[in-house]
Design an enzyme around this catalytic site. Structure first.
Site, short mmCIF file in Angstrom:
data_model
loop_
_atom_site.label_atom_id
_atom_site.label_comp_id
_atom_site.label_asym_id
_atom_site.label_seq_id
_atom_site.Cartn_x
_atom_site.Cartn_y
_atom_site.Cartn_z
N ARG A 52 40.35 -53.17 -10.99
CA ARG A 52 38.96 -53.00 -11.41
C ARG A 52 38.06 -53.58 -10.32
NH1 ARG A 52 37.83 -57.32 -10.70
NH2 ARG A 52 35.98 -57.09 -11.95
N ALA A 54 34.32 -52.18 -8.21
CA ALA A 54 33.96 -50.90 -7.58
C ALA A 54 34.72 -50.60 -6.28
CB ALA A 54 32.44 -50.87 -7.36
N GLN A 199 36.12 -61.23 -17.02
CA GLN A 199 36.51 -61.18 -15.59
C GLN A 199 36.20 -62.50 -14.89
OE1 GLN A 199 34.91 -58.71 -17.18
NE2 GLN A 199 35.43 -56.70 -16.37
N ASP A 240 28.12 -52.12 -8.92
CA ASP A 240 28.97 -50.93 -9.10
C ASP A 240 28.30 -49.67 -8.60
OD1 ASP A 240 29.82 -52.97 -11.34
OD2 ASP A 240 31.52 -51.68 -10.85
N ASN A 250 25.37 -53.22 -12.48
CA ASN A 250 26.52 -54.13 -12.37
C ASN A 250 26.96 -54.50 -13.78
OD1 ASN A 250 28.32 -55.73 -10.68
ND2 ASN A 250 27.26 -57.53 -11.47
N LYS A 251 27.95 -55.32 -13.88
CA LYS A 251 28.54 -55.70 -15.17
C LYS A 251 27.48 -56.11 -16.19
CE LYS A 251 31.96 -55.48 -16.10
NZ LYS A 251 32.43 -54.24 -16.81
O1 MRU Z 1 34.52 -53.37 -15.32
P1 MRU Z 1 34.85 -53.92 -13.96
O2 MRU Z 1 35.67 -55.17 -14.01
O3 MRU Z 1 35.42 -52.87 -13.05
O4 MRU Z 1 33.42 -54.33 -13.37
C1 MRU Z 1 33.37 -54.99 -12.14
C2 MRU Z 1 32.00 -55.39 -11.77
O5 MRU Z 1 31.04 -55.14 -12.48
C3 MRU Z 1 31.81 -56.06 -10.44
O6 MRU Z 1 30.80 -57.02 -10.52
C4 MRU Z 1 31.40 -54.99 -9.43
O7 MRU Z 1 32.35 -53.96 -9.39
C5 MRU Z 1 31.24 -55.55 -8.10
S1 MRU Z 1 32.82 -55.70 -7.31
C6 MRU Z 1 32.80 -56.31 -5.84
#
Ligand code: MRU
Length: 365
Positions: A52, A54, A199, A240, A250-251
């Site tokens: 997981r 991006a 996460q 993302d 983003n998350k």
């Molecule tokens: O749902 P996920 O764990 O794939 O989400 C990840 C995120 O939101 C990260 O903050 C984002 O991908 C940046 S990664 C360098």
């Protein structure tokens, strides 16, 4: 980066050619390394979050395409694999970026040459991610250095995992942190737990511990309180998908951190690799598809019990309905700066266009 002193990447190719990943569903309790052998496994790995983040999603899709080209290099196979992998997760734009890149490299080639070319290109995408993140770290280091010169210890808050497990290596938001630690700067990281998938608790806390970076895990709602009391000097998060005019998806929960940071005069930075920019989109709120994940991720949590078993427990009453939007959009006006591999720019159309004059900006009117 290292685990117990041994250098790892989040995805790699063995000498035999086999693609392997760290299966992140079991971290921080178990380090499980698994091969991905066919396109169905690659699709599951992305969709079900064995990998997981991006940039890593993009690199994994590229290798998935390569593995499929070794099995069947025809045009039909290429088109079906693009569609299968693209359908796995909707929000992180690196997925489409990597799949489009692979398709444009492979389409002109005769079928017999596609497998070797696809692996070369997937390797290049992975290496490029590492180089981009290293440069983001070098630019972000200068921001941390300035704060440190002014006040000594720098307290940084981060949300979700934008660390090395979310990329091929270094991480995006963590790269400036690792560079600053390397440069001898005294810093401390507040790690948001990042419900519902945790996460922060499961990945960011694990990787910072592994590298001896001072940190504390906090619940998602604690950040505003710490900012009000002057305990946070800066926020750095990943992204993302960032629109051409600087809105950052983003998350889920990132937006609330940006609001709290603005209200308290705390600088809010986004570490942004250029493959995460969606030049075709201007309005993040109306144009970015936000992934809605299973309600079960909200009503249940996974952890390790006292016997050492990884278990999932229910935390809500039987039958509770739940919503689970996985991402939100932080408007560019709440962002102090975007830390890209080329330097730091404003989260605006003009800022991004000046930083990337060579990239195509479409549908801008
Ligand atoms: O749902 P996920 O764990 O794939 O989400 C990840 C995120 O939101 C990260 O903050 C984002 O991908 C940046 S990664 C360098």
């Amino acid at each position: 980066m290292k685990i117990d002193g041994i250098p790892y990447r989040s995805i790699w190719r063995e000498a035999s050619g086999e693609v392997r990943i760290i299966d992140q569903r079991w971290l921080p309790h178990e380090l499980r390394i698994v091969p991905l052998r066919d396109r169905a496994e690659f699709a599951s790995a992305i969709k079900d979050m064995w990998v997981r983040g991006a940039p890593l999603i993009g690199a994994t899709a590229a290798y998935g395409m390569a593995v499929q080209m070794a099995a069947d290099p025809t045009d039909d196979s290429l088109a079906q694999t693009w569609a299968l992998l693209h359908a796995t997760r909707p929000t992180a734009i690196n997925l489409r970026w990597a799949l489009d890149d692979m398709r444009s490299h492979l389409t002109p080639l005769p079928a017999a040459l596609r497998a070797a070319a696809a692996f070369r290109r997937a390797d290049a995408i992975a290496e490029e991610d590492v180089a981009i993140n290293r440069r983001i770290g070098e630019h972000g280091l200068e921001i941390i250095r300035k704060i440190s010169a002014r006040k000594g210890r720098v307290n940084i808050l981060t949300h979700c995992n934008a660390g090395w497990p979310a990329t091929v290596d270094w991480g995006t938001a963590t790269s400036p942190i690792y560079h600053a630690v390397e440069a001898g700067i005294d810093l401390h990281v507040f790690v948001d737990e990042t419900r519902p998938r945790n996460q922060g608790a499961q990945l960011t806390a694990w990787e910072l511990k592994g590298h001896g970076v001072s940190h504390e895990l906090i619940v998602d709602n604690a950040g505003g309180h710490l900012m009000q009391h002057g305990e946070v000097d800066m926020v750095i998060v990943g992204t993302d998908r960032t629109t051409a005019n600087g809105d950052v998806c983003n998350k889920i929960g990132t937006y609330l951190k940006a609001l709290a940071a603005r209200a308290n005069g705390v600088p809010f930075y986004v570490a942004l690799p250029s493959p995460t920019i969606d030049w075709t989109v201007r309005d993040g709120l109306s144009e970015i598809p936000i992934e809605e994940r299973s309600a079960r991720e909200v009503t249940h949590v996974q952890g390790r019990d006292d016997q050492g078993h990884i278990v999932t427990v229910q935390i809500a009453p039987d039958g509770t309905r739940a919503r689970n939007p996985a991402f939100d959009v932080t408007p560019g006006h709440l962002i102090t700066g975007l830390i890209t591999e080329r330097g730091i720019c404003a989260a605006t159309l003009a800022g991004l266009a000046a930083m990337f004059p060579d990239r195509s900006i479409t549908r801008l009117g």
